[in-house]
Design an enzyme around this catalytic site. Structure first.
Site, mmCIF file in Angstrom:
data_model
loop_
_atom_site.group_PDB
_atom_site.id
_atom_site.type_symbol
_atom_site.label_atom_id
_atom_site.label_comp_id
_atom_site.label_asym_id
_atom_site.label_seq_id
_atom_site.Cartn_x
_atom_site.Cartn_y
_atom_site.Cartn_z
ATOM 1 N N ASP A 37 3.824 41.811 27.487
ATOM 2 C CA ASP A 37 3.917 40.632 28.363
ATOM 3 C C ASP A 37 5.080 39.732 27.967
ATOM 4 O OD1 ASP A 37 1.797 41.546 29.738
ATOM 5 O OD2 ASP A 37 0.314 40.219 28.795
ATOM 6 N N LYS A 308 -10.539 75.578 48.509
ATOM 7 C CA LYS A 308 -11.315 74.337 48.628
ATOM 8 C C LYS A 308 -12.745 74.563 48.137
ATOM 9 C CE LYS A 308 -10.213 71.247 51.470
ATOM 10 N NZ LYS A 308 -9.316 70.591 52.373
ATOM 11 N N CYS A 402 -47.788 48.241 57.434
ATOM 12 C CA CYS A 402 -46.539 47.894 56.737
ATOM 13 C C CYS A 402 -46.741 47.958 55.220
ATOM 14 C CB CYS A 402 -46.089 46.495 57.146
ATOM 15 S SG CYS A 402 -44.656 45.941 56.214
ATOM 16 N N CYS A 425 -42.926 38.932 57.685
ATOM 17 C CA CYS A 425 -42.906 39.970 56.650
ATOM 18 C C CYS A 425 -41.702 39.755 55.726
ATOM 19 C CB CYS A 425 -42.824 41.351 57.309
ATOM 20 S SG CYS A 425 -42.649 42.673 56.114
#
Ligand code: IVH
Length: 670
Positions: A37, A308, A402, A425
């Site tokens: 850097d 492939k 449910c 719900c």
């Protein structure tokens, strides 16, 4: 002073180029990040002071910043041919036989087939001049600005020569994973696989975005090897490596098909441990003179093939079938599987869609089933292995209540799906909240699926208005693990910004059954304000083009419901815009007002993204081709829709034609 600066720039360029090479090509860093850097900063400063000294191949170009307004075309000096695909042993034997029949005793080089996109890189006097995509093999696109940001592509070669090399630009698996994590947090659509991600990244107009995507390369082809006195493909690979290119160390000589198959089988296993995606193995005749004599067809060299890998199918046990509840209350059965690795990822669940699907396949709990996954496609349960039944299998039983709130499930108008119709719900609630924040709805960046779920479970967001009260929990949110000040600030800003959305986003976000984003836009355009829409009778709504009797009923009932009326009033008091602003739609003569169907794979964009753009520019999209369709956009492996379009004489655009229209939109993707 300037002379000294020029000298130092040359020194710094060499230090940084060498460090890049050691880090990105040899994977053997010699400088610390801080040192690197420091040198880069010094170079940047000198170039700022003396801009005339910045060369086109300066390492400071790697950080990106160059923005182009459209891709220029580049004609390839030699066509960029692709390879013929083969899918089984027999075809490899045929290839080998064909070569032997031509009187050659071949030696092959087996290489990995990298799943990215091919690029051509042109150097003069050792300096990178241009980078191009394959395009239609004759003419590609100039992607030089983005290629300069790929750290494994040398900007300067180790020798001052003129040369063109070709290879694969790809995105590593971990880079894609990180990128998708970030995109998911921002509610952006996920990139489907490494190949699409690489193709989308290299086609950015702004090289800063390409730089962030951290692309990589493997160089595997030298179009003019004889110019450098080379005799074999293997020598060409070594030659390119010595010039500073990243050449894949995984390759192997093979004298016959058995040796080729050994390499294939080995990498069919090892591929999942590789840090990049491969989709097969490339087999090339090594001797360059032999290559020349074998020659080319108009599309392919006759001296190489690409094997492939097949879609993978594995067996596992179906240990249970569990049910999930969607936003609309729809119940979906899901296969719980004994975890298996398919195509490198562990599969534990697969959707079984609905009751009929399970019954048609005759699946029973404890069955041994085969699971298939091809490429980026979601895994599917193919069939139960009847011969593996032991008598301990348990018949599938659709539930009647449910699984979350225990309300009785119902079917609607003879449809195959069951629904939980309890508006309270909790499962429906979370899904509804996720939907409200989603990209096509209120588009709240930072409120993706998992975060909504977290905030719901932590009690911060129990209903839609709570989203707009999140500010009061700011302190608590910032202290949550993994969130932090900046991300919460961004989130609160995104929530605030969403208040200004045009009406159609709210209408779609409310989750009125059957109202997709397109219908929401039609409604917003027609009625302009939410009050106006709420005042329509069922009859009025039915009259509208594009709205049938079922949708009209759904809309009407939604706005009759007292809870929904209260919600709208609540949102109004929170200053959420409830008017059609009409500003999102743009005009383009090739798109606006036309009906489109998109089929097959377009390499640089998902179908969803293409459809979004078409809709944004006032076009219509649909999933099936009919007499009303104006244009069909056809990508790779298109299937029957393209045939139908041809039969009906509908205008067809291939990938390049779509690219041209897309570029002319000057549309910058995020
Ligand atoms: S050689 C003339 N080698 O696979 C020879 N291709 O159709 C040019 N690919 O378009 C290709 N890995 O994008 C070659 N090791 C490899 C490769 C490779 C991936 C891609 C390339 C090409 C396609 C084959």
């Amino acid at each position: 002073m300037k002379e000294e600066a020029a000298k130092r720039i040359i020194e710094l360029t060499k230090i940084i180029d060498d460090a890049n090479y050691e880090y990105y090509v040899l994977a053997n860093p010699t400088l610390t990040d801080q040192e690197f850097d420091k040198y880069l900063k010094e170079l940047e400063n000198l170039e700022k002071e003396y801009p005339e000294l910045q060369s086109e191949t300066s390492p400071t170009k790697r950080v990106g910043g160059e923005v182009i307004d459209k891709f220029k075309k580049i004609k390839h000096s030699i066509p960029m041919l692709s390879l013929p695909d083969v899918f089984n042993e027999e075809e490899i034997y045929e290839f080998d036989e064909r070569i032997r029949k031509s009187g050659f005793l071949p030696e092959y080089v087996c290489e990995l087939k990298i799943d990215g996109l091919s690029g051509s890189f042109h150097y003069e006097k050792g300096n990178l001049i241009t980078g191009a995509t394959r395009g239609d093999a004759i003419v590609g696109e100039d992607i030089t600005h983005n290629v300069k940001t790929i750290k494994s592509i040398p900007l300067k070669l180790k020798e001052s020569i003129n040369i063109e090399v070709r290879g694969e630009i790809y995105m590593g698996k971990s880079t894609l994973e990180k990128l998708n994590q970030e995109r998911s947090q921002k509610n952006q659509p996920l990139l489907q696989n490494c190949r699409n991600a690489a193709a989308g990244s290299i086609r950015q107009l702004d090289s800063k975005i390409a730089a962030e995507r951290k692309l990589d390369t493997w160089i595997y082809h030298l179009p003019n090897p004889k110019d450098y006195g080379l005799k074999t493909h293997y020598e060409a690979l070594q030659f390119m490596k010595n010039l500073g290119f990243k050449v894949n160390p995984v390759n192997r000589f093979a004298k016959n098909v058995e040796e080729i198959l050994k390499f294939i089988n080995e990498y069919a296993q090892k591929r999942f441990e590789l840090p990049y995606d491969i989709d097969g193995v490339v087999i090339k005749v090594n001797d360059l003179e032999m290559q020349e004599k074998l020659g080319y067809t108009s599309k392919h060299p006759k001296w190489a093939i690409a094997y492939k890998f097949p879609a993978e199918e594995v067996l596992t046990k179906l240990t249970d079938i569990i049910f999930s509840v969607g936003r609309t209350g729809k119940i979906t059965p899901n296969a719980v599987l004994e975890p298996v690795i398919v195509m490198g990822s562990t599969i534990k669940r697969a959707t079984l869609h609905n009751e009929d699907y399970v019954l048609e396949k005759g699946l029973k709990i404890n069955d041994i089933v085969s699971i298939r996954k091809a490429g980026d496609v979601i895994p599917e349960v193919v069939e139960a292995k009847l011969e593996r039944r032991t008598g301990k299998e348990i018949d599938f039983q659709m539930i009647s209540h449910c699984p979350i709130c225990n309300s009785k499930l119902e079917k609607k108008n003879d449809q195959v799906d069951y629904y939980c119709l309890n508006p309270l719900c909790p499962a429906r609630h979370i899904e509804g909240l996720i939907h409200f924040c989603a990209r096509k709805a209120m588009n709240i960046e930072g409120l993706g699926e998992s975060i909504v779920e977290d905030f719901f479970n932590l009690g911060f967001i129990k209903n839609i208005p709570d989203i707009y009260h999140l500010e009061i929990h700011k302190q608590d949110l910032q202290e949550l693990e993994g969130y932090g000040k900046k991300s919460i600030e961004n989130l609160l800003n995104a929530i605030e910004a969403s208040k200004k959305n045009s009406l159609e986003r709210l209408l779609f976000g409310l989750g009125i059954e059957g109202i997709g984003d397109k219908t929401a836009l039609i409604l917003a355009k027609k009625y302009k304000t939410v009050e106006n829409l709420m005042n329509q009778s069922e009859e009025d709504l039915k009259e509208m083009k594009d709205i049938g009797p079922i949708l009209a009923k759904n809309i009407f009932c939604f706005f009759q419901n007292v809870d929904n009326i209260a919600l709208i009033n609540n949102l109004k008091s929170l200053n959420i815009n409830m008017m059609y602003l009409g500003e999102e739609e743009k005009y383009h003569e090739e798109i606006s007002g036309k009906r489109f169907v998109v089929t097959g794979t377009i390499s640089f964009m998902s179908r969803e993204e293409i459809e979004d753009i078409i809709n944004l520019y006032g076009g219509n999209t649909s999933s099936s081709v009919s007499g009303k369709t104006n244009v069909v956009i056809v990508g790779e492996s298109p299937g029957s829709k393209a045939d139908k379009a041809r039969k009906l004489g509908i205008e067809i655009w291939n990938e390049t034609q779509w690219q041209e229209v897309y570029e002319s939109l000057n549309f910058q993707s995020k």
